[in-house]
Design a protein around this motif. Structure first.
Motif, PDB file in Angstrom:
ATOM      1  N   UNK A  32       0.839  -1.203   0.000  1.00  0.00           N
ATOM      2  CA  UNK A  32       0.000   0.000   0.000  1.00  0.00           C
ATOM      3  C   UNK A  32       0.872   1.251   0.000  1.00  0.00           C
ATOM      4  N   UNK A  33       2.063   1.156   0.596  1.00  0.00           N
ATOM      5  CA  UNK A  33       2.982   2.294   0.558  1.00  0.00           C
ATOM      6  C   UNK A  33       3.409   2.618  -0.862  1.00  0.00           C
ATOM      7  N   UNK A  34       3.727   1.579  -1.651  1.00  0.00           N
ATOM      8  CA  UNK A  34       4.129   1.789  -3.039  1.00  0.00           C
ATOM      9  C   UNK A  34       2.976   2.337  -3.869  1.00  0.00           C
ATOM     10  N   UNK A  35       1.754   1.850  -3.598  1.00  0.00           N
ATOM     11  CA  UNK A  35       0.578   2.361  -4.315  1.00  0.00           C
ATOM     12  C   UNK A  35       0.365   3.836  -4.000  1.00  0.00           C
ATOM     13  N   UNK A  36       0.504   4.222  -2.741  1.00  0.00           N
ATOM     14  CA  UNK A  36       0.336   5.624  -2.351  1.00  0.00           C
ATOM     15  C   UNK A  36       1.321   6.537  -3.074  1.00  0.00           C
ATOM     16  N   UNK A  37       2.585   6.119  -3.134  1.00  0.00           N
ATOM     17  CA  UNK A  37       3.609   6.921  -3.816  1.00  0.00           C
ATOM     18  C   UNK A  37       3.306   7.023  -5.308  1.00  0.00           C
ATOM     19  N   UNK A  38       2.978   5.882  -5.924  1.00  0.00           N
ATOM     20  CA  UNK A  38       2.721   5.871  -7.368  1.00  0.00           C
ATOM     21  C   UNK A  38       1.465   6.660  -7.727  1.00  0.00           C
ATOM     22  N   UNK A  39       0.439   6.588  -6.871  1.00  0.00           N
ATOM     23  CA  UNK A  39      -0.788   7.349  -7.118  1.00  0.00           C
ATOM     24  C   UNK A  39      -0.502   8.845  -7.069  1.00  0.00           C
ATOM     25  N   UNK A  40       0.334   9.264  -6.133  1.00  0.00           N
ATOM     26  CA  UNK A  40       0.714  10.679  -6.039  1.00  0.00           C
ATOM     27  C   UNK A  40       1.441  11.129  -7.297  1.00  0.00           C
ATOM     28  N   UNK A  41       2.342  10.293  -7.799  1.00  0.00           N
ATOM     29  CA  UNK A  41       3.085  10.636  -9.016  1.00  0.00           C
ATOM     30  C   UNK A  41       2.157  10.702 -10.231  1.00  0.00           C
ATOM     31  N   UNK A  42       1.190   9.792 -10.284  1.00  0.00           N
ATOM     32  CA  UNK A  42       0.216   9.812 -11.376  1.00  0.00           C
ATOM     33  C   UNK A  42      -0.564  11.127 -11.375  1.00  0.00           C
TER      34      UNK A  42
END
Length: 235
Positions: A32-42
């Protein structure tokens, strides 16, 4: 006597994007940490798109702990959009499919002028609300799942472009293939945080290219081979 011409500017046409995120307990920690970071970048990348033909409207919907939450209702991206998703509980994937189907069919949410929506599914597990589900079910059997039938039978939800990523390698990839329902679009298998990031890059670029194309109604999914290793791609 002067003539007064009333000029009414047409509203920009929306390009709706629905991100469905599994926030069940197994997604805790790095996933979920990686998803949070990637969603922010998106989101940051979408903000930078100039002169789009289709203005991206984003919705973030989570499913976990027997609940489906519309974290961000479908709307344009703003400077305030920032999400820190937590993970807990079960995997009500079917309820999430039904929720997004209802939203897409609602003209008060997705207007009649909107371009064809995109739905992106991110999960590390199998549905806990699929009655009589068992590992090893065929795609034909899964396609009879009432929640998926609802998504596939909607006038507009049935036409949506769909992308999916399985995280961790323990899920039933036939579930994700059945969700995509398009043999030309692969399921992405992510066994590390780098692949999660690449998946979001792939989705971001595909939607960005589509938003500035002459016909945003035409799906433009970039070649997965340019983003992933062969073992990460499942047709």
């Amino acid at each position: 006597m002067s003539l007064i011409t009333n000029y009414i500017k047409k509203e920009d046409r929306a390009l709706p994007v629905f991100i469905l995120v599994d926030v069940s307990g197994s997604m805790q920690g790095q996933k979920i940490g990686a998803v949070n970071v990637a969603l922010k970048e998106m989101i940051n990348s979408f903000k930078k798109i100039e002169n789009p033909k289709g203005v991206i409207e984003l919705s973030v919907i989570t499913f976990g702990d027997e609940q489906v939450n519309v974290v961000k209702p479908l709307s344009r991206i703003t400077e305030d959009d920032s999400f820190e998703l937590d993970a807990n509980g079960s995997t009500p994937m079917g309820k999430c499919f039904e929720t997004v189907a209802d939203l897409i069919e609602d003209y008060g949410v997705v207007s009649s002028r909107s371009f064809t929506p995109t739905i992106v599914l991110i999960s590390d597990g199998n549905p806990t609300d699929f009655l009589n589900y068992h590992t090893g079910m065929s795609i034909e059997e899964i396609m009879n799942w009432p929640s998926l039938v609802k998504l596939n039978s909607g006038t507009r939800s049935s036409k949506a472009t769909r992308l999916a990523m399985g995280i961790g390698g323990d899920q039933d990839y036939n579930i994700l293939k059945s969700f995509i329902n398009n043999e030309s679009i692969p399921v992405i298998k992510a066994t590390d945080t780098q692949t999660i990031s690449r998946f979001f890059d792939w989705v971001t670029m595909s939607i960005s290219v589509r938003s500035v194309s002459s016909n945003p109604n035409k799906a433009s999914i970039l070649d997965a081979d340019d983003y992933f290793d062969k073992e990460d791609i499942e047709f």
